[in-house]
Design a protein around this motif. Structure first.
Motif, mmCIF file in Angstrom:
data_model
loop_
_atom_site.group_PDB
_atom_site.id
_atom_site.type_symbol
_atom_site.label_atom_id
_atom_site.label_comp_id
_atom_site.label_asym_id
_atom_site.label_seq_id
_atom_site.Cartn_x
_atom_site.Cartn_y
_atom_site.Cartn_z
ATOM 1 N N SER A 277 58.237 19.148 -81.668
ATOM 2 C CA SER A 277 58.751 20.290 -81.906
ATOM 3 C C SER A 277 59.844 20.243 -82.765
ATOM 4 N N ILE A 279 62.444 22.058 -82.842
ATOM 5 C CA ILE A 279 63.660 22.424 -82.153
ATOM 6 C C ILE A 279 64.034 21.649 -80.985
ATOM 7 N N SER A 287 68.820 26.469 -82.037
ATOM 8 C CA SER A 287 67.189 26.647 -82.239
ATOM 9 C C SER A 287 67.043 28.180 -82.752
ATOM 10 N N ILE A 289 65.829 30.524 -81.259
ATOM 11 C CA ILE A 289 64.286 31.044 -80.888
ATOM 12 C C ILE A 289 64.484 32.369 -80.450
ATOM 13 N N GLU A 292 65.379 35.069 -83.341
ATOM 14 C CA GLU A 292 64.222 35.044 -84.384
ATOM 15 C C GLU A 292 62.909 35.593 -83.861
ATOM 16 N N SER A 293 62.406 35.309 -82.478
ATOM 17 C CA SER A 293 61.442 35.802 -81.797
ATOM 18 C C SER A 293 61.511 37.252 -81.216
ATOM 19 N N ASN A 333 55.772 35.080 -81.498
ATOM 20 C CA ASN A 333 56.714 34.653 -82.396
ATOM 21 C C ASN A 333 57.176 33.569 -81.848
ATOM 22 N N LEU A 334 57.583 33.435 -80.435
ATOM 23 C CA LEU A 334 58.360 32.576 -79.728
ATOM 24 C C LEU A 334 57.488 31.206 -79.859
ATOM 25 N N ASN A 336 54.940 30.357 -81.752
ATOM 26 C CA ASN A 336 54.827 29.857 -83.276
ATOM 27 C C ASN A 336 56.192 29.062 -83.554
ATOM 28 N N LEU A 337 57.403 29.615 -83.064
ATOM 29 C CA LEU A 337 58.638 28.802 -83.417
ATOM 30 C C LEU A 337 58.792 27.385 -82.839
ATOM 31 N N GLU A 341 54.238 22.936 -87.746
ATOM 32 C CA GLU A 341 53.303 23.619 -88.386
ATOM 33 C C GLU A 341 51.865 23.328 -88.138
#
Length: 560
Positions: A277, A279, A287, A289, A292-293, A333-334, A336-337, A341
């Motif tokens: 990852s 992060i 991070s 996270i 953002e999430s 969302n978390l 995916n963060l 990819e």
């Protein structure tokens, strides 16, 4: 000096040796001060404290007078004679107090068959095993007298040489129990096989009304030992299973759901931090996270330990497990963060594999069965569970089918150490990152399990010994570093109308406040300036002991 000899040495010092050593040091100190005073007074010469000390030591050991003789005053001469006589007496005291008993113990070829009549309120332990080593250590610490009865004379001699009081006899015989002073004893412990234990209990009850504590091999036999006359029955396999379960994260998820009263639109989930990852090894703030999430990180599970004490500097280490709360979208969302990819959309659940479904394995599953989708069981016998596989755990094909190559924790609960060791080696080879918890039946194999790749080893004899010691010392159920989550009403306590900072719960008790319920709403976002109100309910995480300390320190009452 090995551990048991060290215990013996300490125990001996605590009786005769301690008194002798204290008396000798006090006498030398006293004589040194007196000589420092009378020598200049009567001999008209100055002398320092070090020179006075040297004279006293040389006089008491009769090795000389340090060049201070002859003395010209009779009082100084009389004092020197008193010092010499004292020294001789102290030296001769060593022979009967220490030397003779030591020589007798070394020359004794026959084991002791009866305890001294002065021994009372003691614990009688029937039969020696590895369990007794841990039990005796705890009894020594708590200054509780004891005696071990064993049928093997060589074992009895060896135990006595190590400072463990023991007598030779058949534990189930009337004579051996009488020789152990059963009518003066406080407890009788039976630690053999269940059938032998039942026989000893019945024999003991025929000659005394002593309280009997039994160790049971098969949990199903506990009721028979109680019927025979055992006051308490300890089942180490149940304790072992619970401890192994609590080295994983799943019981914490269950307790979080129960304590937080989570609304239907929110969920608690656990998310692995993958090694690849972007992060990984960043702090929570770096991070980003949470921001953002939209999800809240409420705890981290790392190397078998759960913590809610999170700061902006808390590092997101690879293979640690994050506990988060949020809506379905926020949790997605978390995830995916956290993923790179190429790994977005792939399965990243954390699986648990229980190997061995005997008494210990069943006890482990009891604490994990509310999330069966996370758990796979492997056993030789066919089990009527959807998530069970039948076969030998040393078959790497079966382990792969169970998901050993994925993100997982492996709990090895096999009854045979040889098979368990091989399974540990195999599991570690198939997944270098797996978290492996294993049961050990023989203390001498603990190091082998760690070398084979186990992250955590739990030894059945150690747990059994500590369980018995806790019963005898009236400490109740054996405590361990298990985390619990409890809800407390603030009303009427010293916590009301104070801020989180003022309460300083973490520093005073070791607990952490993870949520506050106010007028039916659960508040998870708060800082140290947040004030606790009279009608609030605080949600706290901590070990059993720290939660008890919290209740006493802040006069809190558990809330339903």
């Amino acid at each position: 000096m090995n551990k048991k000899k060290e215990i013996f040495f300490i125990k001996y010092l605590n009786s005769r040796g301690k008194k002798y050593a204290f008396s000798l040091v006090a006498l030398i100190f006293f004589y040194t001060i007196i000589f420092r005073i009378i020598y200049p007074l009567f001999e008209k010469k100055e002398i320092g404290i070090i020179r006075s000390f040297e004279f006293i030591i040389e006089s008491m050991t009769t090795t000389g007078f340090g060049g201070l003789m002859p003395f010209h005053h009779p009082i100084t001469n009389i004092f020197a004679v008193i010092v010499m006589i004292s020294g001789v007496v102290m030296i001769f005291m060593v022979i009967p107090l220490f030397l003779v008993p030591w020589i007798e113990s070394k020359m004794r070829s026959e084991p002791i068959k009866e305890v001294e009549e002065t021994l009372e309120n003691h614990v009688i332990i029937c039969g020696y095993s590895e369990i007794v080593d841990f039990l005796v250590e705890e009894l020594e610490i708590n200054s509780i007298p004891y005696v071990v009865i064993d049928a093997n004379p060589e074992i009895c001699l060896s135990l006595n040489d190590k400072g463990i009081r023991s007598i030779h006899g058949i534990p189930g015989s009337v004579q051996a129990l009488k020789n152990a002073g059963i009518k003066r004893a406080k407890y009788l412990l039976v630690t053999s096989k269940d059938e032998e234990n039942a026989n000893i209990i019945l024999t003991a009850k025929g000659i005394s009304d002593i309280d009997i504590i039994a160790l049971v091999e098969e949990p199903d036999n506990a009721k028979y030992l109680q019927y025979a006359g055992a006051k308490k029955v300890a089942c180490p396999k149940h304790e072992l299973g619970e401890r192994m379960a609590y080295r994983t994260f799943i019981p914490i998820v269950r307790e979080l759901y129960s304590a937080l009263h989570i609304p239907s639109n929110l969920k608690v989930t656990e998310i692995l931090v993958p090694e690849d990852s972007h992060i990984t090894n960043l702090s929570l703030v770096e991070s980003g996270i949470g921001k953002e999430s939209g999800a809240k990180i409420i705890g981290i599970w790392k190397e078998g330990k759960f913590t809610t004490e999170l700061t902006s500097d808390t590092t997101l280490e690879p293979n640690s497990i994050l506990f988060a709360i949020g809506t379905k979208k926020e949790i997605l969302n978390l995830k995916n963060l956290l993923l790179s990819e190429e790994n977005i959309g792939k399965e990243h659940n954390i699986n648990l594999i229980i190997i061995g479904y005997g008494h210990v394995g069943k006890e482990i599953y009891k604490y994990l069965d509310h999330m069966p989708e996370n758990v796979t069981i492997i056993d030789k016998k066919e089990i009527n569970l959807k998530n069970a596989l039948t076969g030998n755990a040393t078959d790497d094909t079966l382990l792969k089918k169970a998901g050993i190559e994925k993100n997982c924790a492996v709990l090895i609960a096999l009854n045979d150490d040889t098979q368990a060791l091989y399974t540990t080696l195999l599991a570690r080879n198939l997944n270098p990152n797996a978290y492996i918890i294993t049961r050990c039946n023989n203390i001498s194999n603990i190091d082998k399990f760690y070398k084979a790749g186990a992250n955590y080893v739990l030894a059945l004899p150690m747990i059994a010994g500590l369980m018995l010691a806790n019963i005898i010392t009236d400490k109740g159920r054996l405590e361990f570093d298990r985390l619990g989550i409890e809800r407390f009403s603030v009303k009427g306590s010293v916590s009301s109308e104070k801020t989180i900072k003022e309460l300083d719960v973490r520093k005073k008790t070791g607990c952490t406040i993870i949520g506050i319920e106010r007028r039916g709403e659960t508040i998870l976002e708060f800082n140290t300036d947040f004030k606790i109100l009279e009608d609030d309910i605080i949600i706290v995480v901590g070990t059993n002991n720290s939660l008890e300390k919290l209740k006493k320190e802040y006069q809190l009452v558990p809330s339903q």
